[in-house]
Design an enzyme around this catalytic site. Structure first.
Site, PDB file in Angstrom:
ATOM      1  N   TYR A 117     -10.047  12.721  36.460  1.00 58.13           N
ATOM      2  CA  TYR A 117      -9.727  14.132  36.206  1.00 58.13           C
ATOM      3  C   TYR A 117      -9.025  14.742  37.424  1.00 58.13           C
ATOM      4  CZ  TYR A 117     -10.513  18.991  34.686  1.00 58.13           C
ATOM      5  OH  TYR A 117     -10.349  20.303  34.309  1.00 58.13           O
TER       6      TYR A 117
HETATM    7  N1  LIG Z   1     -13.721  25.098  31.881  1.00 61.64           N
HETATM    8  C1  LIG Z   1     -13.335  25.049  33.137  1.00 61.64           C
HETATM    9  O1  LIG Z   1     -14.071  25.447  34.052  1.00 61.64           O
HETATM   10  C2  LIG Z   1     -11.977  24.512  33.492  1.00 61.64           C
HETATM   11  C3  LIG Z   1     -11.578  24.607  34.822  1.00 61.64           C
HETATM   12  C4  LIG Z   1     -10.329  24.141  35.195  1.00 61.64           C
HETATM   13  C5  LIG Z   1      -9.490  23.596  34.249  1.00 61.64           C
HETATM   14  N2  LIG Z   1      -9.900  23.505  32.958  1.00 61.64           N
HETATM   15  C6  LIG Z   1      -8.937  22.941  31.997  1.00 61.64           C
HETATM   16  O2  LIG Z   1      -8.711  23.890  30.972  1.00 61.64           O
HETATM   17  C7  LIG Z   1      -8.257  23.204  29.811  1.00 61.64           C
HETATM   18  C8  LIG Z   1      -9.095  23.662  28.635  1.00 61.64           C
HETATM   19  O3  LIG Z   1     -10.439  23.314  28.895  1.00 61.64           O
HETATM   20  P1  LIG Z   1     -11.680  24.108  28.297  1.00 61.64           P
HETATM   21  O4  LIG Z   1     -12.578  24.411  29.419  1.00 61.64           O
HETATM   22  O5  LIG Z   1     -11.223  25.185  27.410  1.00 61.64           O
HETATM   23  O6  LIG Z   1     -12.339  22.886  27.493  1.00 61.64           O
HETATM   24  P2  LIG Z   1     -12.852  22.742  26.000  1.00 61.64           P
HETATM   25  O7  LIG Z   1     -13.594  23.967  25.583  1.00 61.64           O
HETATM   26  O8  LIG Z   1     -13.526  21.422  26.038  1.00 61.64           O
HETATM   27  O9  LIG Z   1     -11.498  22.662  25.114  1.00 61.64           O
HETATM   28  C9  LIG Z   1     -10.682  21.555  25.211  1.00 61.64           C
HETATM   29  C10 LIG Z   1      -9.473  21.734  24.304  1.00 61.64           C
HETATM   30  O10 LIG Z   1      -8.585  20.632  24.492  1.00 61.64           O
HETATM   31  C11 LIG Z   1      -8.447  19.940  23.263  1.00 61.64           C
HETATM   32  N3  LIG Z   1      -8.414  18.503  23.476  1.00 61.64           N
HETATM   33  C12 LIG Z   1      -9.305  17.745  24.161  1.00 61.64           C
HETATM   34  N4  LIG Z   1      -8.967  16.446  24.082  1.00 61.64           N
HETATM   35  C13 LIG Z   1      -7.837  16.399  23.330  1.00 61.64           C
HETATM   36  C14 LIG Z   1      -7.009  15.344  22.857  1.00 61.64           C
HETATM   37  N5  LIG Z   1      -7.289  14.067  23.131  1.00 61.64           N
HETATM   38  N6  LIG Z   1      -5.944  15.664  22.109  1.00 61.64           N
HETATM   39  C15 LIG Z   1      -5.654  16.949  21.799  1.00 61.64           C
HETATM   40  N7  LIG Z   1      -6.399  17.985  22.184  1.00 61.64           N
HETATM   41  C16 LIG Z   1      -7.482  17.710  22.945  1.00 61.64           C
HETATM   42  C17 LIG Z   1      -9.656  20.305  22.425  1.00 61.64           C
HETATM   43  O11 LIG Z   1      -9.309  20.119  21.055  1.00 61.64           O
HETATM   44  P3  LIG Z   1     -10.429  19.853  19.903  1.00 61.64           P
HETATM   45  O12 LIG Z   1     -11.227  21.121  19.759  1.00 61.64           O
HETATM   46  O13 LIG Z   1      -9.606  19.551  18.696  1.00 61.64           O
HETATM   47  O14 LIG Z   1     -11.263  18.709  20.381  1.00 61.64           O
HETATM   48  C18 LIG Z   1      -9.859  21.757  22.827  1.00 61.64           C
HETATM   49  O15 LIG Z   1      -8.960  22.583  22.139  1.00 61.64           O
HETATM   50  C19 LIG Z   1      -8.378  21.714  30.119  1.00 61.64           C
HETATM   51  O16 LIG Z   1      -7.117  21.218  30.533  1.00 61.64           O
HETATM   52  C20 LIG Z   1      -9.358  21.684  31.278  1.00 61.64           C
HETATM   53  O17 LIG Z   1      -9.206  20.546  32.060  1.00 61.64           O
HETATM   54  C21 LIG Z   1     -11.115  23.942  32.549  1.00 61.64           C
END
Ligand SMILES: NC(=O)c1ccc[n+]([C@@H]2O[C@H](COP(=O)([O-])OP(=O)(O)OC[C@H]3O[C@@H](n4cnc5c(N)ncnc54)[C@H](OP(=O)(O)O)[C@@H]3O)[C@@H](O)[C@H]2O)c1
Length: 252
Positions: free
Chosen positions: A157
């Protein structure tokens, strides 16, 4: 000169829009005036919560399911979107796999690098070609605190998100002269499914909270303002930045 944050008449593609941060970004873009195409691995063609939110804002909505672990599916998505006048591409879909570095399974490493980095590049190439032709576009990546730091138990990651930061700058250098702004948002610790394991661990959760000057974990909606800014004419002279939205985490 008046500043415009309006996205009236624009078309935005948001990947990972089914839930979490992507959901909040897509909703914010719709509320600022943009139609939205939402992409995620499992999003249904109709009847999604994000579809309801976009339509409630009075904007047109479309959903496309695509698994970013499958390069052929991403290329197919790229061909579909290449035929659409996309103004804003938000590369937000992402996954995380936790395991200590010394035994970190290579298949997890490969999957995270594919979903979080290589697929982002493939899709961006396909969509940005049209933006370059039109001389206008906004590309926004979702980076991470681990675009700056090392993290613990998440080597793939961290490598991917550090790669996203580098890619943001590399693309900005080539495309800023062509009218396409490429930037990234680096969320701090946001309460979503992605960070559920950290939220559930009382020791990690407390130590994270103690380091956040704002005194709370972030909510997905905390990303709305930065997203609209980087998608709108207000950011026309902003290129290649990684904008932290982290309650002060990085400054600590
Ligand atoms: N939460 C944090 O603290 C945080 C911090 C820094 C960066 N981020 C980044 O923010 C982004 C969104 O994360 P989040 O926190 O909102 O996570 P999340 O709630 O787990 O949502 C993940 C999203 O990405 C989609 N996804 C995951 N794997 C996929 C795949 N193989 N193909 C297509 N779509 C996929 C999921 O789709 P489905 O619903 O269809 O599975 C969902 O819409 C990510 O890039 C993550 O690394 C998050």
């Amino acid at each position: 000169m008046s500043v415009s944050f309006s996205l009236e008449g624009r078309l935005s593609v948001v990947t990972g829009a089914s839930r979490g941060i992507g959901f909040a970004m897509a909703k914010a873009l719709a509320e600022a005036g943009s139609d939205v195409i939402a992409v995620s691995a499992s999003i249904p063609a109709s009847g999604s919560a994000i579809g309801d939110a976009v339509e409630a804002a009075g904007r047109r909505f479309e959903a496309i399911a695509c698994n970013f672990a499958d390069p052929a599916a991403v290329d197919e998505l790229g061909r579909t979107l290449a035929g659409r006048p996309v103004d804003v591409l938000v590369n937000n879909a992402g996954t995380i796999e936790r395991a200590p570095a010394v035994t970190h399974p290579l298949e997890l490493w490969d999957r995270v690098l594919t979903v979080n980095l290589s697929s982002q590049f493939r899709l961006t190439q396909a969509v940005a070609a049209g933006m370059i032709e039109r001389g206008r576009g906004k590309v926004i990546f979702t980076a991470s605190m681990l675009s700056f730091q090392g993290g613990v138990n998440v080597p793939g990651y961290t490598a991917a998100k550090s790669g996203v930061a580098g890619l943001t700058k590399a693309l900005a250098n080539e495309w800023a002269p062509l009218g396409v702004n490429v930037n990234a948002i680096a969320p701090g610790y946001i309460a979503t499914d992605n960070t559920q394991a950290l939220q559930d661990d009382p020791v990690r959760s407390r130590s994270i909270l103690d380091r956040i000057p704002a005194g709370r974990w972030g909510e997905a909606d905390d990303l709305a303002g930065a997203t609209v800014f980087l998608a709108s004419p207000a950011s026309d002279y902003v290129d290649g930045i990684i904008l932290p939205v982290d309650g002060g985490w990085l400054g600590r």
